[in-house]
Scaffold this motif. Structure first.
Motif, PDB file in Angstrom:
ATOM      1  N   UNK A  20      38.995  46.544  45.570  1.00 41.06           N
ATOM      2  CA  UNK A  20      39.996  46.440  44.505  1.00 41.06           C
ATOM      3  C   UNK A  20      41.441  46.726  44.955  1.00 41.06           C
ATOM      4  N   UNK A  21      41.706  47.807  45.712  1.00 37.47           N
ATOM      5  CA  UNK A  21      43.103  48.010  46.136  1.00 37.47           C
ATOM      6  C   UNK A  21      43.622  46.848  46.971  1.00 37.47           C
ATOM      7  N   UNK A  22      42.757  46.315  47.831  1.00 38.44           N
ATOM      8  CA  UNK A  22      43.134  45.164  48.645  1.00 38.44           C
ATOM      9  C   UNK A  22      43.443  43.966  47.771  1.00 38.44           C
ATOM     10  N   UNK A  23      42.603  43.734  46.789  1.00 38.37           N
ATOM     11  CA  UNK A  23      42.766  42.573  45.920  1.00 38.37           C
ATOM     12  C   UNK A  23      44.084  42.670  45.152  1.00 38.37           C
ATOM     13  N   UNK A  24      44.339  43.866  44.578  1.00 34.08           N
ATOM     14  CA  UNK A  24      45.562  44.041  43.789  1.00 34.08           C
ATOM     15  C   UNK A  24      46.795  43.770  44.646  1.00 34.08           C
ATOM     16  N   UNK A  25      46.837  44.403  45.842  1.00 33.15           N
ATOM     17  CA  UNK A  25      48.003  44.236  46.706  1.00 33.15           C
ATOM     18  C   UNK A  25      48.135  42.792  47.161  1.00 33.15           C
TER      19      UNK A  25
ATOM     20  N   UNK B   1      41.657  32.701  44.085  1.00 32.27           N
ATOM     21  CA  UNK B   1      40.218  32.973  44.122  1.00 32.27           C
ATOM     22  C   UNK B   1      39.732  33.262  45.533  1.00 32.27           C
ATOM     23  N   UNK B   2      40.383  32.627  46.504  1.00 29.48           N
ATOM     24  CA  UNK B   2      39.998  32.934  47.885  1.00 29.48           C
ATOM     25  C   UNK B   2      40.443  34.334  48.279  1.00 29.48           C
ATOM     26  N   UNK B   3      41.518  34.827  47.646  1.00 31.10           N
ATOM     27  CA  UNK B   3      41.943  36.206  47.907  1.00 31.10           C
ATOM     28  C   UNK B   3      40.871  37.172  47.397  1.00 31.10           C
TER      29      UNK B   3
ATOM     30  N   UNK C 161      45.212  39.096  54.295  1.00 26.91           N
ATOM     31  CA  UNK C 161      44.332  38.479  53.304  1.00 26.91           C
ATOM     32  C   UNK C 161      44.992  37.272  52.640  1.00 26.91           C
ATOM     33  N   UNK C 162      46.319  37.351  52.448  1.00 30.90           N
ATOM     34  CA  UNK C 162      47.024  36.224  51.829  1.00 30.90           C
ATOM     35  C   UNK C 162      46.924  35.000  52.736  1.00 30.90           C
ATOM     36  N   UNK C 163      47.033  35.223  54.048  1.00 31.53           N
ATOM     37  CA  UNK C 163      46.873  34.116  54.999  1.00 31.53           C
ATOM     38  C   UNK C 163      45.445  33.595  54.921  1.00 31.53           C
TER      39      UNK C 163
ATOM     40  N   UNK D 169      51.227  40.110  46.566  1.00 28.31           N
ATOM     41  CA  UNK D 169      51.937  39.508  47.697  1.00 28.31           C
ATOM     42  C   UNK D 169      51.801  37.989  47.671  1.00 28.31           C
ATOM     43  N   UNK D 170      50.673  37.519  47.182  1.00 25.57           N
ATOM     44  CA  UNK D 170      50.471  36.064  47.092  1.00 25.57           C
ATOM     45  C   UNK D 170      51.540  35.428  46.203  1.00 25.57           C
TER      46      UNK D 170
END
Lengths: 306, 360
Positions: free
Chosen positions: A20-25, A241-243, A232-234, A29-30
């Motif tokens: 979740x923290x990764x997804x939010x950040x 959805x891929x994020x 992750x954005x890359x 950024x995306x």
């Protein structure tokens, strides 16, 4: 070594928490990158969000207020980045780095009196019947509200970028700011909003780490998660959805690695702890061949006089 | 109304003045920060900037300026070459750690032999360690087009874990009563990076930093590679037509900065810090990024900026013991400095105009 001690249901449930923290950040950024801005300060905004949220939650006794404070703190810090890059025309890479260095120092300063303090817990929501289902219950219906918010945010960002007028303008600004300017869109204003949205999301992600994932405060506790979010954005090729998928993959690596540590696998702890970073590099290598979906104006500053 | 007009040419005067203005602004806002923490602002600023140089105990602090400044200058010189060409090595901290591990490891393999060859061997191994660690993002960038910023940064976290691993395992002092950390290199003459002139703080790392400054100056001003670096930074497309080989440039810039960061790590671990331990690294690799920008990516500027940043470290330590100023306040102070520097850079490239724009 006792691998049978690893409970697959708990593993998947904690994977979602780790993601979740990764997804939010990353979602934040995306949006920033879709608007053509590269903000490398995610790590700094996350750690400031982590301490701001932690301190607010401890002082007020409400984790919910903590999350709000974290979002505000992340957005406030991102305004500094926006001033540097959008108004002072500073280099985006250098400005993002300075945001991270400043944020790490600021959070350490703010967090001095909070080391060793326990924050109030955010309760998991409990849906009658659904949460009590075996296997599916604890995996899908037994989490805190922020986790679901992260998924809902992903859906919302996907929808806005794909179907709404706002998303169209945002993407236009990110693809060709000169053309967008010529059409009369306020490039700087849109970028400023995107940067602040990214800051708020990073702040939320940071608070998720300090309030829910490891409920405590230690200096530098984000430990590179902000940078992994950038990768992750890359990985996601700038698609929401891929994020989400990527965040769950990385969350999975982190959780499996921690579970292996706890199970006492014959690999030294340090090598297990390295694995999320090594896998990030590996993923970057595999995906870097395809840059076609990157916003064309990414990292370029806009000045109306040109 | 206030507008920004792009200058036809960057102003040289503002380019030189920006660091000074940024330092003054940082002093002012740093003072406000200290006041907010309940410390006397003027005294705090004076303690940080005056005490180490001219205070009562300056005889002790002045040599420390060289000790703290040398690794910063060494690393920042390497980083500046890449930054100039748009090659962003952000992982100097990792290269610093790997240089220290390889250098110390190469020396410790011969313990307890005494020979004048051991120290030079360690220096070579340290440089190679940092170089090899920087080659990972360099090769991935040139072969696969991978982003060097993210890769070099990920490798910092990998290097930190590796450091923990060797401190507890491979390089652990067998006579250390089970404590993590290697043998103390200061206590072993052949491996000790001792002061060359007692009481001055001058050790081989300082010499290396000065050589690096001269080397970078000559490279940038008198050598084809330096010309290619500057050209790539200023006009990447023109550089292609002028026959610059981007692959070679990436390998050169990342490799050089990695080797210099590795050297800094080796000199630190064999001198001031003395042993490989889980947390012997103190973020020099990251602070050097500020030093590189503050020095305007110019070798002489970096030398001055390294001195200034070393001053904030030492002054910060004094302020910590005299005024109970928290250690993190200095970190914020350094971050602020970079902020103001980037913000005031506006004046180098733009002119602030008041009034309505003229129609061209």
């Amino acid at each position: 070594m006792d691998l049978s001690a690893i409970n697959p249901v708990l593993l998947i449930a904690s994977l979602m928490v780790a993601a979740t923290p990764l997804l939010l950040a990353a979602i934040g950024e995306l949006v920033v990158e879709k608007a053509g801005v590269l903000n490398l300060g995610v790590e700094g905004m996350m750690i400031v969000g982590a301490i701001a949220g932690f301190a607010t939650a401890v002082e007020s006794g409400s984790p919910f207020l903590g999350f709000i404070a974290a979002a505000i703190a992340g957005a406030a810090l991102s305004i500094l980045f926006a001033i540097l890059t959008q108004f002072a025309q500073a280099n985006q890479v250098a400005s993002g780095l300075s945001l991270t260095l400043f944020g790490l120092g600021l959070s350490a300063l703010m967090g001095q009196s909070y080391v060793g303090v326990k924050p109030p817990r955010m309760g998991d929501i409990h849906i009658p019947v659904l949460s009590d289902l075996p296997v599916i219950g604890p995996i899908l219906f037994g989490h805190d509200i922020i986790l679901y918010f992260g998924i809902a945010l992903t859906a919302a960002v996907w929808w806005v970028l794909k179907y709404s007028r706002l998303g169209l303008v945002l993407r236009a600004v990110g693809e060709n700011h000169d053309a967008a300017h010529a059409l009369g869109y306020k490039v700087l204003k849109i970028r400023l909003m995107a940067i602040m949205f990214g800051g708020a999301c990073a702040g939320l992600g940071g608070a998720y780490i300090s309030l829910i994932r490891v409920p405590q405060w230690t200096e530098g506790m984000t430990a590179g998660i902000g940078w992994i979010a950038l990768a992750l954005v890359v990985f996601a090729s700038w698609k929401p959805w891929r994020a989400l998928l990527g965040a769950y993959l990385f969350g999975g690596v982190t959780v499996v690695q921690l579970n292996l540590q706890a199970a006492g696998v014959a690999i030294p702890v340090e090598y297990l702890a390295m694995s999320p970073y090594l896998i990030t590099i590996l993923v970057l290598v595999i995906l870097s061949a395809d840059k076609s979906s990157a916003p064309a104006a990414l990292g370029r500053n806009f000045h109306a006089s040109r | 109304m206030i507008r920004l007009e792009k200058r036809p040419q960057p102003s040289r005067a503002w380019s030189m003045a920006t660091p000074l203005v940024a330092v003054l602004a940082t002093m002012f806002f740093g003072g406000l920060l200290f006041a907010a923490l309940g410390k006397p602002p003027a005294e705090a600023i004076r303690t940080i900037f005056w005490e180490p140089l001219f205070g009562e105990f300056s005889f002790y602090y002045r040599p420390q300026l060289l000790v703290k400044g040398a690794p910063l200058v060494l690393i920042a010189i390497g980083l500046s070459l890449g930054f100039r060409a748009g090659i962003w090595n952000i992982g100097a901290e990792g290269q610093y750690i790997m240089g220290a591990i390889c250098g110390a490891g190469a020396g410790l393999a011969f313990y307890p032999a005494e020979s004048f060859l051991i120290f030079p061997l360690m220096v070579v191994a340290g440089a190679l360690g940092g170089w090899a660690w920087a080659m990972i993002p360099a090769v991935l960038k040139t072969r696969f087009g991978t982003n060097e910023i993210l890769v070099s940064l990920m490798l910092v976290y990998v290097a930190e874990q590796f450091l923990a691993s060797v401190s507890l395992g491979l390089l652990k002092n067998p006579e250390g009563f089970g404590f993590p950390g290697s043998r103390n290199l200061q206590a072993w003459d052949s491996a000790h990076n001792a002061e060359l002139i007692a009481g001055t703080g001058m050790h081989w790392g300082v010499v290396a930093a000065l050589i690096a400054v001269i080397f970078a100056y000559v490279l940038l001003n008198r050598h084809m590679t330096g010309y290619h670096i500057r050209l790539t930074g200023e006009a990447p497309r023109a550089a292609r037509f002028a026959g610059v080989n981007p692959t070679r440039l990436v390998l050169f810039c990342l490799g050089t900065s990695g080797a210099l960061a590795g050297l800094a790590g080796l000199f630190e671990v064999s001198g001031p810090s003395g042993q490989i331990s889980i947390d012997f690294n103190v973020g020099y690799g990251f602070t050097a990024i500020i030093v590189a920008f503050l020095g305007r990516l110019h070798p002489v500027g970096i030398l001055l900026a390294g001195g200034l940043m070393a001053l904030t470290y030492i002054g910060g330590d004094i302020a910590q013991s005299n005024l109970q100023l928290p250690a993190a306040a200095i970190q914020v102070f350094q971050g602020m400095l970079l902020f103001f520097l980037l913000a005031f850079d506006l004046l180098t490239n733009f002119r602030i105009a008041i009034g309505k724009p003229e129609v061209a």
